[in-house]
Design an enzyme around this catalytic site. Structure first.
Site, PDB file in Angstrom:
ATOM      1  N   HIS A 168      18.746  -0.790  -6.213  1.00  0.00           N
ATOM      2  CA  HIS A 168      18.135  -2.063  -5.875  1.00  0.00           C
ATOM      3  C   HIS A 168      17.915  -2.367  -7.376  1.00  0.00           C
ATOM      4  CE1 HIS A 168      16.166  -0.177  -2.115  1.00  0.00           C
ATOM      5  NE2 HIS A 168      17.018  -0.878  -1.768  1.00  0.00           N
ATOM      6  N   GLU A 171      14.517  -2.989  -9.605  1.00  0.00           N
ATOM      7  CA  GLU A 171      13.825  -1.510 -10.012  1.00  0.00           C
ATOM      8  C   GLU A 171      14.510  -1.048 -11.239  1.00  0.00           C
ATOM      9  OE1 GLU A 171      13.510  -0.864  -5.233  1.00  0.00           O
ATOM     10  OE2 GLU A 171      14.385   0.437  -6.337  1.00  0.00           O
ATOM     11  N   HIS A 261      14.409   5.380  -7.744  1.00  0.00           N
ATOM     12  CA  HIS A 261      13.934   3.830  -7.467  1.00  0.00           C
ATOM     13  C   HIS A 261      12.713   3.607  -8.221  1.00  0.00           C
ATOM     14  CE1 HIS A 261      16.629   2.986  -3.774  1.00  0.00           C
ATOM     15  NE2 HIS A 261      16.964   4.218  -4.039  1.00  0.00           N
ATOM     16  N   GLU A 337      10.645   7.760  -6.620  1.00  0.00           N
ATOM     17  CA  GLU A 337       9.953   6.388  -6.677  1.00  0.00           C
ATOM     18  C   GLU A 337       9.087   6.380  -7.914  1.00  0.00           C
ATOM     19  OE1 GLU A 337      10.388   3.743  -4.907  1.00  0.00           O
ATOM     20  OE2 GLU A 337      11.531   4.612  -3.086  1.00  0.00           O
TER      21      GLU A 337
HETATM   22 ZN    ZN Z   1      14.289   0.727  -4.042  1.00  0.00          ZN
END
Ligand code: ZN
Length: 377
Positions: A168, A171, A261, A337
């Site tokens: 992504h 990010e 991420h 994350e």
């Molecule tokens: Zn992500």
């Protein structure tokens, strides 16, 4: 006074609706190409030195993760090296940034940006180490190289560890993480890194989504594909980034995979595992637990209280990298994350969650992986 708002650069994203009055600048975030997702913004404001500016992003409430705006503060920089947070509030529809720029030119972004130029510098810096080689796996739809760093050569019998980031593209903290991870890994005086490289080789993709990164996307590639929903059946037409990395994994094997991420809403660092895959086992559960414990010891920012709900058995989405890799290779596979906002357990009033914190977390992960490397197979 004549104001200019621009985003025609690497990673830029904004549409300026009205900049005639510094107290009422109206902006909108552009959607990712061929996609409904949007949230990443990055633009330059010129000509507003000393003015009390109010910048209103009028479509914030329709973005991919509106919860991401609650308790959020925008990042700003004069020199594009130091990023600080500025007053921001969200009323459920419009995100309002209030700032009095001290200089003629100021940049604002959703998070400290990580440009493709900086990516090229990171790859070059990494290649200065003799144990690193580069494989260009292929081309993206926009014609950019998809870079795979191969660390530690081919040594048969060693475990093969993968780390990938920025599926992504908005990010960006994921590629700041990569800087800290790679620098510590390649520090010849670091005990954890040396122990790891004695037993393992690494395959690292610092940026899985160069096109989305350069286009200023939040979540998709040039064709509008969310790469972390493409792992079960990627195609060269729609998701070549995943098709190429998956093929490299099939060639070289996977004993561990970390997919890095950022999360828009939760102000914490956390891991998401592959508990819901059909092949989940006591062995994988033990490794998952051991890695979390090792990362708790290595990083003051990591925690295990907050995170995503754990998938119940058999409900994992095999379109996602972590689940697909765990199932295909019977390997420990995790999604890491980091917050866009801040770490609520240890907030930084000036910078929020920042490139420096991301780099520290990347460095800590070298130690955590080294702690479990012997048990991965
Ligand atoms: Zn992500």
């Amino acid at each position: 006074m004549s104001l200019t708002i621009s985003s025609g650069f690497d990673g830029g994203n904004i549409a300026c609706l009205d900049s005639s009055d510094p107290a009422d600048i109206r902006l909108a975030i552009r959607k990712d190409n061929y996609s409904g997702f949007f949230q990443w913004f990055h633009f330059r404001l010129c000509g507003a030195r000393g003015a009390e500016c109010r910048l209103r992003i009028v479509n914030a409430g329709e973005s991919a993760y509106p919860e991401g705006w609650r308790g959020y503060r925008a990042a700003a920089s004069y020199d594009r090296r130091t990023w600080f947070r500025v007053d921001t509030d969200y009323d459920g529809a419009v995100l309002t940034i209030r700032h009095r720029p001290e200089r003629d030119s100021v940049w604002y972004a959703y998070f400290a940006p990580y440009s493709m130029e900086r990516h090229a510098d990171l790859v070059a810096e990494t290649l200065a180490a003799p144990i690193v080689s580069l494989s260009v796996l292929g081309r993206t739809l926009d014609g950019q190289d998809l870079d795979l760093l191969r660390i530690g050569g081919d040594a048969p019998g060693k475990r093969v560890l993968w780390a990938i980031a920025r599926q992504h593209p908005g990010e960006t903290m994921a590629e700041w993480w990569m800087e800290g991870f790679l620098r510590r890994l390649l520090d010849p005086a670091d005990a954890a890194a040396r122990a790891l490289l004695e037993r393992c080789v690494l395959r690292v993709v610092p940026n899985m989504n160069p096109d989305g990164s350069r286009r200023g996307h939040l979540r998709t590639n040039a064709a509008g594909a969310n790469l972390n929903r493409e792992w079960d059946a990627p195609t060269m037409e729609r998701s070549p980034e995943v098709a190429l990395v998956r093929a490299a994994m099939e060639r070289e094997g996977v004993d561990f995979c970390l997919d890095v991420h950022g999360d828009e809403a939760l102000p914490y660092v956390f891991l998401a595992g592959a508990e819901g895959i059909p092949g989940w086992s006591g062995r994988l559960a033990g490794l998952d637990r051991d890695f979390r414990e090792a990362l708790l010891k290595a990083s003051p920012d990591f925690q295990t209280e907050r995170g995503y709900p754990i998938n119940s058995p058999g409900t994992a989405n095999l379109q996602m990298c972590t689940n697909w890799v765990a199932q295909r290779f019977d390997a420990l596979s995790l999604t890491l994350e980091q917050p866009f906002k801040d770490n609520a357990n240890a907030p930084d009033a000036e910078a929020g969650w920042s490139p420096e914190r991301s780099r520290r977390l990347g460095a800590a992960c070298v130690e955590a992986i080294a702690a479990i490397a012997d048990r991965l197979r």
